[in-house]
Design a protein around this motif. Structure first.
Motif, PDB file in Angstrom:
ATOM      1  N   LEU A 119       0.848  -1.187   0.000  1.00  0.00           N
ATOM      2  CA  LEU A 119       0.000   0.000   0.000  1.00  0.00           C
ATOM      3  C   LEU A 119       0.883   1.236   0.000  1.00  0.00           C
ATOM      4  O   LEU A 119       1.887   1.294   0.720  1.00  0.00           O
ATOM      5  N   ARG A 120       0.528   2.234  -0.811  1.00  0.00           N
ATOM      6  CA  ARG A 120       1.297   3.455  -0.952  1.00  0.00           C
ATOM      7  C   ARG A 120       0.434   4.659  -0.585  1.00  0.00           C
ATOM      8  O   ARG A 120      -0.787   4.628  -0.735  1.00  0.00           O
ATOM      9  N   GLY A 121       1.088   5.719  -0.176  1.00  0.00           N
ATOM     10  CA  GLY A 121       0.351   6.946   0.081  1.00  0.00           C
ATOM     11  C   GLY A 121       1.287   8.100   0.365  1.00  0.00           C
ATOM     12  O   GLY A 121       2.466   7.908   0.650  1.00  0.00           O
ATOM     13  N   ARG A 122       0.756   9.302   0.263  1.00  0.00           N
ATOM     14  CA  ARG A 122       1.517  10.485   0.640  1.00  0.00           C
ATOM     15  C   ARG A 122       0.546  11.608   0.985  1.00  0.00           C
ATOM     16  O   ARG A 122      -0.547  11.698   0.415  1.00  0.00           O
ATOM     17  N   VAL A 123       0.968  12.428   1.927  1.00  0.00           N
ATOM     18  CA  VAL A 123       0.237  13.640   2.281  1.00  0.00           C
ATOM     19  C   VAL A 123       1.255  14.765   2.339  1.00  0.00           C
ATOM     20  O   VAL A 123       2.278  14.657   3.014  1.00  0.00           O
ATOM     21  N   MET A 124       0.996  15.852   1.603  1.00  0.00           N
ATOM     22  CA  MET A 124       1.881  17.017   1.587  1.00  0.00           C
ATOM     23  C   MET A 124       1.037  18.251   1.854  1.00  0.00           C
ATOM     24  O   MET A 124       0.211  18.645   1.029  1.00  0.00           O
ATOM     25  N   TRP A 175      14.040  18.995   7.677  1.00  0.00           N
ATOM     26  CA  TRP A 175      14.202  18.137   8.853  1.00  0.00           C
ATOM     27  C   TRP A 175      13.527  16.811   8.541  1.00  0.00           C
ATOM     28  O   TRP A 175      12.299  16.727   8.466  1.00  0.00           O
ATOM     29  N   TYR A 176      14.346  15.772   8.324  1.00  0.00           N
ATOM     30  CA  TYR A 176      13.837  14.433   8.058  1.00  0.00           C
ATOM     31  C   TYR A 176      13.608  13.736   9.399  1.00  0.00           C
ATOM     32  O   TYR A 176      14.563  13.398  10.114  1.00  0.00           O
ATOM     33  N   LEU A 177      12.352  13.516   9.753  1.00  0.00           N
ATOM     34  CA  LEU A 177      12.049  12.866  11.033  1.00  0.00           C
ATOM     35  C   LEU A 177      12.433  11.389  10.998  1.00  0.00           C
ATOM     36  O   LEU A 177      12.920  10.839  11.981  1.00  0.00           O
ATOM     37  N   ASN A 178      12.189  10.764   9.866  1.00  0.00           N
ATOM     38  CA  ASN A 178      12.641   9.397   9.603  1.00  0.00           C
ATOM     39  C   ASN A 178      12.701   9.237   8.084  1.00  0.00           C
ATOM     40  O   ASN A 178      12.675  10.231   7.355  1.00  0.00           O
ATOM     41  N   ASN A 179      12.739   8.010   7.604  1.00  0.00           N
ATOM     42  CA  ASN A 179      12.844   7.804   6.151  1.00  0.00           C
ATOM     43  C   ASN A 179      11.581   8.187   5.403  1.00  0.00           C
ATOM     44  O   ASN A 179      11.587   8.243   4.165  1.00  0.00           O
ATOM     45  N   HIS A 180      10.480   8.455   6.125  1.00  0.00           N
ATOM     46  CA  HIS A 180       9.185   8.628   5.472  1.00  0.00           C
ATOM     47  C   HIS A 180       8.512   9.975   5.768  1.00  0.00           C
ATOM     48  O   HIS A 180       7.494  10.285   5.145  1.00  0.00           O
ATOM     49  N   ALA A 181       9.038  10.755   6.680  1.00  0.00           N
ATOM     50  CA  ALA A 181       8.393  12.021   7.061  1.00  0.00           C
ATOM     51  C   ALA A 181       9.435  13.129   7.158  1.00  0.00           C
ATOM     52  O   ALA A 181      10.572  12.897   7.598  1.00  0.00           O
ATOM     53  N   ARG A 182       9.039  14.337   6.748  1.00  0.00           N
ATOM     54  CA  ARG A 182       9.943  15.468   6.880  1.00  0.00           C
ATOM     55  C   ARG A 182       9.152  16.767   6.952  1.00  0.00           C
ATOM     56  O   ARG A 182       8.004  16.858   6.507  1.00  0.00           O
ATOM     57  N   LEU A 183       9.814  17.787   7.499  1.00  0.00           N
ATOM     58  CA  LEU A 183       9.309  19.153   7.537  1.00  0.00           C
ATOM     59  C   LEU A 183      10.255  20.015   6.695  1.00  0.00           C
ATOM     60  O   LEU A 183      11.473  19.842   6.756  1.00  0.00           O
ATOM     61  N   MET A 184       9.678  20.958   5.917  1.00  0.00           N
ATOM     62  CA  MET A 184      10.477  21.764   5.004  1.00  0.00           C
ATOM     63  C   MET A 184      10.176  23.247   5.203  1.00  0.00           C
ATOM     64  O   MET A 184       9.029  23.624   5.465  1.00  0.00           O
ATOM     65  N   GLN A 194       9.460  38.482  -1.988  1.00  0.00           N
ATOM     66  CA  GLN A 194       9.900  37.302  -1.269  1.00  0.00           C
ATOM     67  C   GLN A 194       8.703  36.389  -0.991  1.00  0.00           C
ATOM     68  O   GLN A 194       7.597  36.873  -0.737  1.00  0.00           O
ATOM     69  N   SER A 195       8.968  35.102  -1.050  1.00  0.00           N
ATOM     70  CA  SER A 195       7.948  34.113  -0.714  1.00  0.00           C
ATOM     71  C   SER A 195       8.519  33.146   0.309  1.00  0.00           C
ATOM     72  O   SER A 195       9.696  32.761   0.230  1.00  0.00           O
ATOM     73  N   ILE A 196       7.697  32.755   1.257  1.00  0.00           N
ATOM     74  CA  ILE A 196       8.086  31.778   2.273  1.00  0.00           C
ATOM     75  C   ILE A 196       7.133  30.596   2.194  1.00  0.00           C
ATOM     76  O   ILE A 196       5.911  30.795   2.110  1.00  0.00           O
ATOM     77  N   GLY A 197       7.672  29.418   2.178  1.00  0.00           N
ATOM     78  CA  GLY A 197       6.843  28.215   2.127  1.00  0.00           C
ATOM     79  C   GLY A 197       7.254  27.224   3.200  1.00  0.00           C
ATOM     80  O   GLY A 197       8.433  27.094   3.530  1.00  0.00           O
ATOM     81  N   MET A 198       6.256  26.528   3.750  1.00  0.00           N
ATOM     82  CA  MET A 198       6.517  25.470   4.736  1.00  0.00           C
ATOM     83  C   MET A 198       5.698  24.245   4.315  1.00  0.00           C
ATOM     84  O   MET A 198       4.579  24.375   3.800  1.00  0.00           O
ATOM     85  N   ARG A 199       6.264  23.082   4.561  1.00  0.00           N
ATOM     86  CA  ARG A 199       5.587  21.844   4.185  1.00  0.00           C
ATOM     87  C   ARG A 199       5.753  20.783   5.269  1.00  0.00           C
ATOM     88  O   ARG A 199       6.859  20.620   5.821  1.00  0.00           O
ATOM     89  N   ALA A 200       4.674  20.049   5.540  1.00  0.00           N
ATOM     90  CA  ALA A 200       4.717  18.840   6.360  1.00  0.00           C
ATOM     91  C   ALA A 200       4.357  17.678   5.444  1.00  0.00           C
ATOM     92  O   ALA A 200       3.338  17.740   4.752  1.00  0.00           O
ATOM     93  N   GLN A 201       5.164  16.653   5.453  1.00  0.00           N
ATOM     94  CA  GLN A 201       5.021  15.579   4.465  1.00  0.00           C
ATOM     95  C   GLN A 201       5.209  14.210   5.100  1.00  0.00           C
ATOM     96  O   GLN A 201       6.077  13.994   5.929  1.00  0.00           O
ATOM     97  N   VAL A 202       4.346  13.289   4.717  1.00  0.00           N
ATOM     98  CA  VAL A 202       4.496  11.867   5.054  1.00  0.00           C
ATOM     99  C   VAL A 202       4.379  11.086   3.761  1.00  0.00           C
ATOM    100  O   VAL A 202       3.464  11.321   2.957  1.00  0.00           O
ATOM    101  N   LEU A 203       5.313  10.175   3.550  1.00  0.00           N
ATOM    102  CA  LEU A 203       5.369   9.395   2.314  1.00  0.00           C
ATOM    103  C   LEU A 203       5.638   7.941   2.661  1.00  0.00           C
ATOM    104  O   LEU A 203       6.548   7.638   3.438  1.00  0.00           O
ATOM    105  N   PHE A 204       4.829   7.054   2.116  1.00  0.00           N
ATOM    106  CA  PHE A 204       5.104   5.622   2.313  1.00  0.00           C
ATOM    107  C   PHE A 204       4.726   4.845   1.069  1.00  0.00           C
ATOM    108  O   PHE A 204       4.082   5.374   0.159  1.00  0.00           O
TER     109      PHE A 204
END
Length: 476
Positions: free
Chosen positions: A115-120, A435-444, A466-476
């Motif tokens: 099973l695969r998925g991602r949330v960004m 910031w890579y929390l583990n192999n599947h999640a990171r904050l940018m 100027q533009s500022i962007g932040m991302r929370a991501q989980v990928l599996f």
């Protein structure tokens, strides 16, 4: 590794296999010997796996590493079956979570499915523009995907559906066969997938060290986009790969006109490749056979963050296009925890824009230079097998009590559309922290300083901000 052997035998003790009456039974003694042999095999395989992973900057899709994981999991399954009294040949499957999501497979590995998925989730804000309409902030679900990938013998498959922007769209949807020819690994994909074009253009955003693709990927894209429905062939050497594809429009073509068809080729070479790093050289080319419904070409790439539709670079629309082709070059390298990449592209469009509608060629150019450093010691996840970004293997995951992996990166992009009448010129500089929390999640976190000079459209004239962007991501 010795801990695993001790634990396995202790588990057998817990099942009563080593009680004094049973030890006198030759069949039970043989089971004990089998457990010890399998434990020793697993220990040896794990040592080999650790040596391979520590000496590589990329592990995704590496055949030898995947085979070692399979052998270890098969032996673990056999040990569990023996310990439960089922014998080495009983049982019908195994579940693994090493890729972040459940993977189910039979004991012989012939059938498998993951099973695969991602949330960004993105948050962005723009300021400093001379136009108030560009100074906007907002949130965006950049990707919400769910799908599956698997294997039936030598055939693999993958399908992903994306639910972002309150619409359902199919991204990857393909089947694949792999074999060896002339002593080399080869494979063919049939279906919808990313075209092999440039580093960022061939790569999923979920693996990219920046929140947005670079200028080369944006400017060098064909009319039918990053994805295409068709056939893709690849062959791999020890330090190179070559891919060729024929692809029509993406899956959402309404079916009332011919597809535009793109013929493309990309290759890369690692002339230097050691345990501490490598040098990457790459090049690509495509030619696009335009369909009758393509009456104009006018790509207007975003220069800030994806949320801000008002912050774009105008390339000037070219009416009555006759020919579309593009090519590019790649140069980069990795040394220990540091990486650097440079790309350049030129897209050539022949259209009826000359005097009295005569055909004339217009060039669109872009370049991008980027670099990064994983300050916690990890190896960059750039693949020497296919020349794209893969998984960054975190040494001390937050989910295991560690600090995760920290990366700082910077990139400069330039857009040059000035060869066309009323074409714009633009540049941007991006500084990012991951910031890579583990192999599947990171904050940018990305900070973008940009400049545009559009000659047409709603926001004409020199502008900067100027533009500022932040991302929370989980990928599996």
């Amino acid at each position: 590794m010795k801990i695993f052997t001790t634990t396995a035998i202790a588990g057998a003790l817990g099942l009563g296999l080593l009680s004094p009456p049973l030890l006198a039974n030759p069949s039970q003694a043989a089971l004990v010997q089998l457990i010890e042999q399998q434990s020793a095999q697993i220990e040896a395989l794990q040592q080999r796996l650790s040596a391979l992973e520590s000496g590589r900057s990329d592990t995704d899709g590496n055949a030898e590493i995947e085979a070692l994981y399979d052998q270890i999991e098969s032996l673990q399954l056999q040990m569990a079956q023996v310990g439960s009294g089922g014998g080495a040949g009983s049982g019908n499957g195994l579940t693994s979570w090493r890729r972040g999501g459940p993977e189910f497979r039979t004991a012989d590995g012939f059938y498998r499915m993951q099973l695969r998925g991602r949330v960004m989730f993105d948050l962005s804000s723009t300021g400093g523009s001379n136009f108030d309409e560009r100074n906007i902030s907002g949130t965006e679900l950049r990707a919400v995907r769910l799908g599956a990938q698997g294997q039936i013998g030598a055939m693999r498959y993958k399908v992903d559906a994306d639910f972002a922007n309150q619409a359902v769209s199919v991204k990857d949807a393909w089947i694949n066969w792999g074999w060896r020819g002339f002593g080399l690994p080869m494979e063919i994909f049939l279906g919808n997938r990313l075209k092999d074009r440039s580093i960022d253009g061939s790569n999923t955003l979920a693996r990219n060290p920046f929140m947005e693709r670079n200028a080369v990927a944006q400017v060098g894209a064909a009319v039918n986009g990053y994805y295409g429905l068709g056939a893709n062939y690849k062959v791999y050497g020890r330090n190179w790969h070559i891919g060729a594809s024929v692809a029509g429009d993406q899956i959402d073509n309404e079916g009332n006109e011919n597809d535009s068809v793109t013929y493309s080729v990309r290759g890369h070479l690692n002339p230097i490749k050691t345990g501490t790093g490598f040098v990457h050289l790459g090049s690509w080319y495509y030619y696009e056979e335009l369909a009758d419904d393509v009456t104009a070409i006018n790509n207007v790439p975003r220069i800030g963050q994806n949320f801000n539709d008002n912050l774009r670079v105008s390339s000037s629309s070219l009416a009555d296009p006759k020919r579309d082709e593009g090519y590019g070059f790649e140069l980069g390298g990795v040394y220990r925890s540091v990486w650097s990449l440079a790309e350049w592209t030129e897209r050539r469009i022949v259209a009826g824009i000359g005097p009295m509608g005569l055909n004339e060629r217009v060039d669109r150019d872009a370049w991008s230079v980027s670099a990064g450093w994983l300050i916690t010691g990890e190896k960059p996840g750039f693949s020497t097998r296919s020349g794209v970004w893969g998984t960054t293997r975190v040494l001390r995951p937050v989910t295991e009590g560690g600090i995760g992996a920290f990366e700082i990166a910077a990139r400069a992009d330039h857009y040059d559309f000035t060869d066309a009448p009323n074409g714009a010129d633009a540049r941007r500089t991006t500084v990012g922290v991951n910031w890579y929390l583990n192999n599947h999640a990171r904050l940018m976190l990305n900070y973008v300083d940009w400049e545009t000079d559009n000659k047409v459209g709603a926001f004409q004239g020199p502008d900067s901000g100027q533009s500022i962007g932040m991302r929370a991501q989980v990928l599996f």
